[in-house]
Design a protein around this motif. Structure first.
Motif, PDB file in Angstrom:
ATOM      1  N   ALA A   1       8.856 -24.641  55.070  1.00  0.00           N
ATOM      2  CA  ALA A   1       8.426 -25.798  54.382  1.00  0.00           C
ATOM      3  C   ALA A   1       8.337 -25.387  52.886  1.00  0.00           C
ATOM      4  O   ALA A   1       8.372 -26.505  52.179  1.00  0.00           O
ATOM      5  N   GLN A   2       8.564 -24.345  52.556  1.00  0.00           N
ATOM      6  CA  GLN A   2       8.476 -23.972  51.095  1.00  0.00           C
ATOM      7  C   GLN A   2       9.614 -24.692  50.521  1.00  0.00           C
ATOM      8  O   GLN A   2       9.923 -24.726  49.153  1.00  0.00           O
ATOM      9  N   THR A   3      10.696 -25.022  51.199  1.00  0.00           N
ATOM     10  CA  THR A   3      12.039 -25.509  50.599  1.00  0.00           C
ATOM     11  C   THR A   3      12.114 -27.068  50.816  1.00  0.00           C
ATOM     12  O   THR A   3      13.066 -27.571  50.330  1.00  0.00           O
ATOM     13  N   PHE A   4      10.838 -27.694  51.289  1.00  0.00           N
ATOM     14  CA  PHE A   4      10.997 -29.014  51.554  1.00  0.00           C
ATOM     15  C   PHE A   4      10.865 -29.769  49.909  1.00  0.00           C
ATOM     16  O   PHE A   4      10.226 -29.211  49.203  1.00  0.00           O
TER      17      PHE A   4
ATOM     18  N   VAL B   1       6.724 -33.078  51.294  1.00  0.00           N
ATOM     19  CA  VAL B   1       5.566 -32.454  51.358  1.00  0.00           C
ATOM     20  C   VAL B   1       4.486 -33.479  51.263  1.00  0.00           C
ATOM     21  O   VAL B   1       3.143 -33.124  51.970  1.00  0.00           O
ATOM     22  N   GLU B   2       4.489 -34.354  50.412  1.00  0.00           N
ATOM     23  CA  GLU B   2       3.593 -35.739  50.149  1.00  0.00           C
ATOM     24  C   GLU B   2       3.412 -36.283  51.750  1.00  0.00           C
ATOM     25  O   GLU B   2       2.085 -36.461  51.894  1.00  0.00           O
ATOM     26  N   VAL B   3       4.298 -36.602  52.324  1.00  0.00           N
ATOM     27  CA  VAL B   3       4.273 -37.194  53.722  1.00  0.00           C
ATOM     28  C   VAL B   3       3.488 -36.159  54.538  1.00  0.00           C
ATOM     29  O   VAL B   3       2.397 -36.801  55.488  1.00  0.00           O
ATOM     30  N   MET B   4       3.716 -34.987  54.675  1.00  0.00           N
ATOM     31  CA  MET B   4       3.354 -33.988  55.579  1.00  0.00           C
ATOM     32  C   MET B   4       1.699 -33.688  55.390  1.00  0.00           C
ATOM     33  O   MET B   4       0.908 -33.808  56.091  1.00  0.00           O
ATOM     34  N   ASN B   5       1.574 -33.649  54.043  1.00  0.00           N
ATOM     35  CA  ASN B   5      -0.183 -33.627  53.643  1.00  0.00           C
ATOM     36  C   ASN B   5      -0.885 -34.702  54.016  1.00  0.00           C
ATOM     37  O   ASN B   5      -2.043 -34.651  54.541  1.00  0.00           O
TER      38      ASN B   5
ATOM     39  N   LYS C   1      -3.823 -34.680  56.884  1.00  0.00           N
ATOM     40  CA  LYS C   1      -5.099 -35.198  56.621  1.00  0.00           C
ATOM     41  C   LYS C   1      -5.398 -36.281  57.568  1.00  0.00           C
ATOM     42  O   LYS C   1      -6.593 -36.299  58.125  1.00  0.00           O
ATOM     43  N   ILE C   2      -4.528 -37.016  58.239  1.00  0.00           N
ATOM     44  CA  ILE C   2      -4.758 -38.147  59.125  1.00  0.00           C
ATOM     45  C   ILE C   2      -5.223 -37.516  60.509  1.00  0.00           C
ATOM     46  O   ILE C   2      -6.055 -37.732  61.206  1.00  0.00           O
ATOM     47  N   VAL C   3      -4.552 -36.535  60.935  1.00  0.00           N
ATOM     48  CA  VAL C   3      -4.581 -35.779  62.167  1.00  0.00           C
ATOM     49  C   VAL C   3      -5.976 -34.878  62.024  1.00  0.00           C
ATOM     50  O   VAL C   3      -6.804 -35.075  63.012  1.00  0.00           O
ATOM     51  N   ASN C   4      -6.411 -34.241  60.892  1.00  0.00           N
ATOM     52  CA  ASN C   4      -7.527 -33.821  60.810  1.00  0.00           C
ATOM     53  C   ASN C   4      -8.651 -34.624  60.768  1.00  0.00           C
ATOM     54  O   ASN C   4      -9.704 -34.448  61.528  1.00  0.00           O
TER      55      ASN C   4
END
Length: 164
Positions: free
Chosen positions: A135-138, A143-147, A151-154
Motif C-alpha cells: 500500500a505504501q507504493t500506491f 489511496v483516495e479511493v481506498m480511504n 470509510k464506507i465499510v466502517n
C-alpha cells in the motif's frame, strides 16, 4: 440431584466467569492512573488442527528482557513452548513481520528455531505486513479511493444490526 454439568451450563459458567474477571479488571483500572512499561513483547499465536477443525489462539504475550535480537525472540518462544509442555518439533511453519531479527539468515529467530527443530519448517511473511508494504507504493488516486471504501465499510459496520 446436583447442579447440571452439561455443555450449556459449563459454557454459561465460563462466559460468566470471563465477564466477572473483565468487570473486576475494568473496575480496578478506573481507580488508577495508566502507564506503559518499556518492555518489548512478542505476540505468539498458534494455529493448529483440533477435532473441531482449525483453531487459532494467542499462546502468549512474551516479554523480551533487554534486546529484541533473534536469539532473544527464539529463546522466548522456546521457553513459552516448554512452559506449556509443547514439543518444539510440532512447529511446521512460522509467519513473521519480516524484521531482520525474525528473518536474518544467520541470527534471525526463524533460523535459530530451525536449527533446533528436527525437520524443515516453512517461513512466511505475514500477509498483513505484505499488504501494508504494498500500500505504501500506491499512487495518490488509489489511496483516495481506498480511504473512501474503508470509510464506507466502517460506516456500514457501525450501523449494522447485530443479532443471533
Amino acid at each position: 440431584m446436583g447442579i447440571g454439568q452439561g455443555s450449556a451450563t459449563c459454557g454459561s459458567r465460563t462466559t460468566c466467569g470471563s465477564l466477572d474477571v473483565k468487570l473486576r479488571l475494568f473496575s480496578s483500572i478506573r481507580k488508577y492512573y495508566l502507564f506503559s512499561k518499556d518492555t518489548a513483547q512478542v505476540a505468539f499465536f498458534v494455529r493448529y488442527m483440533s477435532s473441531q477443525g482449525p483453531k487459532e489462539e494467542l499462546l502468549g504475550l512474551l516479554p523480551l528482557s533487554g534486546q529484541t535480537r533473534g536469539e532473544d525472540i527464539a529463546n522466548a518462544v522456546q521457553k513459552c513452548l516448554e512452559d506449556n509442555k509443547i514439543d518444539l518439533n510440532k512447529i511446521v511453519s512460522i509467519a513473521t513481520d519480516g524484521a531482520r531479527s525474525m528473518t536474518g539468515k544467520n541470527k534471525g529467530a526463524t533460523t535459530i528455531l530451525q536449527s533446533k527443530i528436527n525437520h524443515e519448517i516453512l517461513t512466511f511473511h505475514c500477509i498483513i505486513h505484505q499488504e501494508a508494504l504494498c500500500a505504501q507504493t500506491f499512487p495518490a488516486e488509489i489511496v483516495e479511493v481506498m480511504n473512501l471504501v474503508i470509510k464506507i465499510v466502517n460506516r456500514i459496520l457501525s450501523k449494522a444490526l447485530y443479532h443471533r
